[in-house]
Scaffold this motif. Structure first.
Motif, PDB file in Angstrom:
ATOM      1  N   GLY A  59     -77.805-107.324 -10.834  1.00  0.00           N
ATOM      2  CA  GLY A  59     -77.485-108.488 -10.007  1.00  0.00           C
ATOM      3  C   GLY A  59     -77.188-109.709 -10.853  1.00  0.00           C
ATOM      4  N   GLU A  60     -77.946-109.886 -11.930  1.00  0.00           N
ATOM      5  CA  GLU A  60     -77.732-111.061 -12.783  1.00  0.00           C
ATOM      6  C   GLU A  60     -76.529-110.854 -13.701  1.00  0.00           C
ATOM      7  OE1 GLU A  60     -81.052-113.114 -13.725  1.00  0.00           O
ATOM      8  OE2 GLU A  60     -80.130-114.420 -15.219  1.00  0.00           O
ATOM      9  N   LEU A  61     -76.381-109.624 -14.209  1.00  0.00           N
ATOM     10  CA  LEU A  61     -75.272-109.356 -15.132  1.00  0.00           C
ATOM     11  C   LEU A  61     -73.922-109.588 -14.449  1.00  0.00           C
ATOM     12  CD1 LEU A  61     -74.398-108.257 -17.947  1.00  0.00           C
ATOM     13  CD2 LEU A  61     -74.298-105.992 -16.880  1.00  0.00           C
ATOM     14  N   MET A  62     -73.777-109.108 -13.229  1.00  0.00           N
ATOM     15  CA  MET A  62     -72.466-109.225 -12.574  1.00  0.00           C
ATOM     16  C   MET A  62     -72.077-110.679 -12.336  1.00  0.00           C
ATOM     17  SD  MET A  62     -73.541-107.410  -9.025  1.00  0.00           S
ATOM     18  CE  MET A  62     -72.462-108.042  -7.780  1.00  0.00           C
ATOM     19  N   LYS A  63     -73.073-111.532 -12.173  1.00  0.00           N
ATOM     20  CA  LYS A  63     -72.773-112.957 -11.990  1.00  0.00           C
ATOM     21  C   LYS A  63     -72.328-113.605 -13.292  1.00  0.00           C
ATOM     22  CE  LYS A  63     -76.795-113.940 -10.210  1.00  0.00           C
ATOM     23  NZ  LYS A  63     -77.899-114.790  -9.725  1.00  0.00           N
ATOM     24  N   ASN A  64     -72.617-112.955 -14.406  1.00  0.00           N
ATOM     25  CA  ASN A  64     -72.266-113.500 -15.716  1.00  0.00           C
ATOM     26  C   ASN A  64     -70.963-112.941 -16.270  1.00  0.00           C
ATOM     27  OD1 ASN A  64     -74.500-115.276 -17.207  1.00  0.00           O
ATOM     28  ND2 ASN A  64     -75.498-113.906 -15.756  1.00  0.00           N
ATOM     29  N   LEU A  65     -70.244-112.175 -15.449  1.00  0.00           N
ATOM     30  CA  LEU A  65     -68.966-111.615 -15.890  1.00  0.00           C
ATOM     31  C   LEU A  65     -67.823-112.485 -15.376  1.00  0.00           C
ATOM     32  CD1 LEU A  65     -69.661-107.831 -15.204  1.00  0.00           C
ATOM     33  CD2 LEU A  65     -69.817-109.043 -17.389  1.00  0.00           C
ATOM     34  N   THR A  66     -66.807-112.637 -16.201  1.00  0.00           N
ATOM     35  CA  THR A  66     -65.662-113.449 -15.791  1.00  0.00           C
ATOM     36  C   THR A  66     -64.468-112.575 -15.424  1.00  0.00           C
ATOM     37  OG1 THR A  66     -65.025-113.661 -18.113  1.00  0.00           O
ATOM     38  CG2 THR A  66     -66.362-115.427 -17.186  1.00  0.00           C
ATOM     39  N   ILE A  67     -64.694-111.272 -15.386  1.00  0.00           N
ATOM     40  CA  ILE A  67     -63.648-110.333 -14.987  1.00  0.00           C
ATOM     41  C   ILE A  67     -64.005-109.769 -13.612  1.00  0.00           C
ATOM     42  CG2 ILE A  67     -62.864-109.597 -17.283  1.00  0.00           C
ATOM     43  CD1 ILE A  67     -65.007-107.375 -17.090  1.00  0.00           C
ATOM     44  N   PRO A  68     -63.007-109.306 -12.842  1.00  0.00           N
ATOM     45  CA  PRO A  68     -63.334-108.738 -11.530  1.00  0.00           C
ATOM     46  C   PRO A  68     -63.988-107.372 -11.690  1.00  0.00           C
ATOM     47  CG  PRO A  68     -60.979-108.577 -11.947  1.00  0.00           C
ATOM     48  CD  PRO A  68     -61.559-109.314 -13.111  1.00  0.00           C
ATOM     49  N   VAL A  69     -65.049-107.118 -10.949  1.00  0.00           N
ATOM     50  CA  VAL A  69     -65.709-105.811 -11.017  1.00  0.00           C
ATOM     51  C   VAL A  69     -66.026-105.308  -9.616  1.00  0.00           C
ATOM     52  CG1 VAL A  69     -66.769-106.053 -13.292  1.00  0.00           C
ATOM     53  CG2 VAL A  69     -67.998-106.886 -11.271  1.00  0.00           C
ATOM     54  N   GLU A  70     -66.142-103.991  -9.518  1.00  0.00           N
ATOM     55  CA  GLU A  70     -66.703-103.386  -8.321  1.00  0.00           C
ATOM     56  C   GLU A  70     -68.062-102.832  -8.727  1.00  0.00           C
ATOM     57  OE1 GLU A  70     -64.035-100.731  -6.295  1.00  0.00           O
ATOM     58  OE2 GLU A  70     -62.360-102.127  -6.497  1.00  0.00           O
ATOM     59  N   ILE A  71     -68.924-102.590  -7.753  1.00  0.00           N
ATOM     60  CA  ILE A  71     -70.248-102.074  -8.091  1.00  0.00           C
ATOM     61  C   ILE A  71     -70.554-100.796  -7.311  1.00  0.00           C
ATOM     62  CG2 ILE A  71     -71.159-104.342  -8.675  1.00  0.00           C
ATOM     63  CD1 ILE A  71     -72.743-104.230  -5.998  1.00  0.00           C
ATOM     64  N   ASP A  72     -71.409 -99.976  -7.908  1.00  0.00           N
ATOM     65  CA  ASP A  72     -71.860 -98.775  -7.228  1.00  0.00           C
ATOM     66  C   ASP A  72     -73.255 -98.412  -7.734  1.00  0.00           C
ATOM     67  OD1 ASP A  72     -71.643 -96.570  -5.452  1.00  0.00           O
ATOM     68  OD2 ASP A  72     -69.471 -96.651  -5.767  1.00  0.00           O
ATOM     69  N   PHE A  73     -73.837 -97.421  -7.114  1.00  0.00           N
ATOM     70  CA  PHE A  73     -75.240 -97.097  -7.388  1.00  0.00           C
ATOM     71  C   PHE A  73     -75.445 -95.601  -7.535  1.00  0.00           C
ATOM     72  CE2 PHE A  73     -74.958-101.059  -5.186  1.00  0.00           C
ATOM     73  CZ  PHE A  73     -75.851-101.876  -5.861  1.00  0.00           C
ATOM     74  N   MET A  74     -76.303 -95.243  -8.480  1.00  0.00           N
ATOM     75  CA  MET A  74     -76.658 -93.853  -8.699  1.00  0.00           C
ATOM     76  C   MET A  74     -78.162 -93.782  -8.875  1.00  0.00           C
ATOM     77  SD  MET A  74     -74.257 -92.096 -11.537  1.00  0.00           S
ATOM     78  CE  MET A  74     -74.661 -90.413 -11.677  1.00  0.00           C
ATOM     79  N   ARG A  75     -78.714 -92.634  -8.557  1.00  0.00           N
ATOM     80  CA  ARG A  75     -80.130 -92.437  -8.848  1.00  0.00           C
ATOM     81  C   ARG A  75     -80.249 -91.150  -9.643  1.00  0.00           C
ATOM     82  NH1 ARG A  75     -85.475 -93.053  -5.379  1.00  0.00           N
ATOM     83  NH2 ARG A  75     -86.715 -93.422  -7.231  1.00  0.00           N
ATOM     84  N   VAL A  76     -81.022 -91.191 -10.698  1.00  0.00           N
ATOM     85  CA  VAL A  76     -81.152 -90.042 -11.591  1.00  0.00           C
ATOM     86  C   VAL A  76     -82.631 -89.749 -11.805  1.00  0.00           C
ATOM     87  CG1 VAL A  76     -80.640 -89.152 -13.891  1.00  0.00           C
ATOM     88  CG2 VAL A  76     -79.013 -90.681 -12.771  1.00  0.00           C
ATOM     89  N   SER A  77     -83.002 -88.479 -11.650  1.00  0.00           N
ATOM     90  CA  SER A  77     -84.367 -88.074 -11.958  1.00  0.00           C
ATOM     91  C   SER A  77     -84.372 -87.408 -13.316  1.00  0.00           C
ATOM     92  CB  SER A  77     -84.895 -87.074 -10.930  1.00  0.00           C
ATOM     93  OG  SER A  77     -85.114 -87.737  -9.725  1.00  0.00           O
ATOM     94  N   SER A  78     -85.198 -87.931 -14.202  1.00  0.00           N
ATOM     95  CA  SER A  78     -85.265 -87.407 -15.560  1.00  0.00           C
ATOM     96  C   SER A  78     -86.506 -86.574 -15.759  1.00  0.00           C
ATOM     97  CB  SER A  78     -85.313 -88.558 -16.558  1.00  0.00           C
ATOM     98  OG  SER A  78     -84.034 -88.844 -16.996  1.00  0.00           O
ATOM     99  N   TYR A  79     -86.382 -85.638 -16.664  1.00  0.00           N
ATOM    100  CA  TYR A  79     -87.562 -84.891 -17.073  1.00  0.00           C
ATOM    101  C   TYR A  79     -87.722 -85.136 -18.550  1.00  0.00           C
ATOM    102  CZ  TYR A  79     -86.466 -82.769 -12.671  1.00  0.00           C
ATOM    103  OH  TYR A  79     -86.178 -82.600 -11.364  1.00  0.00           O
ATOM    104  N   LYS A  80     -88.886 -84.874 -19.055  1.00  0.00           N
ATOM    105  CA  LYS A  80     -89.082 -85.047 -20.486  1.00  0.00           C
ATOM    106  C   LYS A  80     -88.438 -83.875 -21.218  1.00  0.00           C
ATOM    107  CE  LYS A  80     -90.588 -88.879 -19.841  1.00  0.00           C
ATOM    108  NZ  LYS A  80     -89.642 -89.968 -20.121  1.00  0.00           N
ATOM    109  N   GLY A  81     -87.844 -84.127 -22.330  1.00  0.00           N
ATOM    110  CA  GLY A  81     -87.136 -83.070 -23.067  1.00  0.00           C
ATOM    111  C   GLY A  81     -85.639 -83.235 -22.879  1.00  0.00           C
ATOM    112  N   THR A  82     -84.902 -82.878 -23.908  1.00  0.00           N
ATOM    113  CA  THR A  82     -83.451 -83.049 -23.858  1.00  0.00           C
ATOM    114  C   THR A  82     -82.819 -81.942 -23.035  1.00  0.00           C
ATOM    115  OG1 THR A  82     -83.796 -83.371 -26.212  1.00  0.00           O
ATOM    116  CG2 THR A  82     -81.576 -83.755 -25.410  1.00  0.00           C
TER     117      THR A  82
END
Ligand code: PRP
Length: 193
Positions: A59-82
């Motif tokens: 939310g704060e980063l997008m207000k600090n950009l001087t270029i036009p951007v679109e936004i989207d959202f993802m959710r990722v579940s991580s496990y330990k280990g590569t």
């Protein structure tokens, strides 16, 4: 911030609201400069917030950009280990058909082992979404926590590197608490015992 009784649980403030503002302003300038060709029509930049921790930073980063951007959202579940042993999974996916023609900037709050962001940048996006380009920005980075094989992995843009301390606030949680704090701090030991 008066009224946040949770302040009492914080033993040390690592980054004040003012310090975070300065960091995010600097990142905003760097990103805007690097993506100066983005016009929002021919060249589109989509900021992808990795829920939930990154929501305040995004939310704060997008207000600090001087270029036009679109936004989207993802959710990722991580496990330990590569991956492939501990391959993360997308529990909320991007549902749009213009990714192949877009530049993607993944927005993370923190890199710890590197597993989540490395998978997103080097596997998931190239294989599944195939954007024109994919880069990443993280507010915080704990380089000492990297998994073997990911020692040199980092985001394209990094707000601040920190020691291996458990941090909360500005989106980051402990058991879903403290995300609403305006600063980044370290909870008192008895709170996370
Ligand atoms: C955190 C953070 C990153 C990931 C980093 O998310 O937002 O996505 O962990 O860790 P890694 O480098 O070891 O992969 P978390 O799973 O805590 O979810 P949250 O953002 O909803 O709190």
């Amino acid at each position: 911030m008066a009224g946040h009784r949770v302040h009492d649980d914080i033993g040390e403030i690592l980054f004040s609201e003012e310090e975070i503002r300065a960091i995010v302003a600097r990142l905003g300038q760097e990103i805007s400069s690097d993506y100066s060709y983005i016009d929002g029509v021919e060249h589109k930049l989509i900021l992808v917030c990795i829920l939930k921790g990154s929501v305040v930073f995004m939310g704060e980063l997008m207000k600090n950009l001087t270029i036009p951007v679109e936004i989207d959202f993802m959710r990722v579940s991580s496990y330990k280990g590569t991956y492939p042993d501990g391959e993360p999974t997308e529990t909320l996916t991007l549902e749009r058909d213009d990714i192949r023609n877009s530049d993607i900037l993944i927005v993370e709050d923190i890199i710890d082992t590197g597993n989540t962001l490395n998978w997103l940048v080097n596997k998931r996006f190239p294989e599944k979404y195939q954007p024109r380009s994919v880069k990443s920005v993280t507010l915080l980075d704990k380089p000492s926590r990297r998994l073997p094989g990911l020692e040199n992995f980092k985001a394209d843009y990094t707000g601040a590197k920190i020691e291996d301390k458990f941090v909360v606030g500005y989106g980051l949680d402990y058991n879903q608490k403290y995300r609403a704090l305006g600063y980044v701090g370290v909870p008192k030991p008895e709170v996370i015992a």
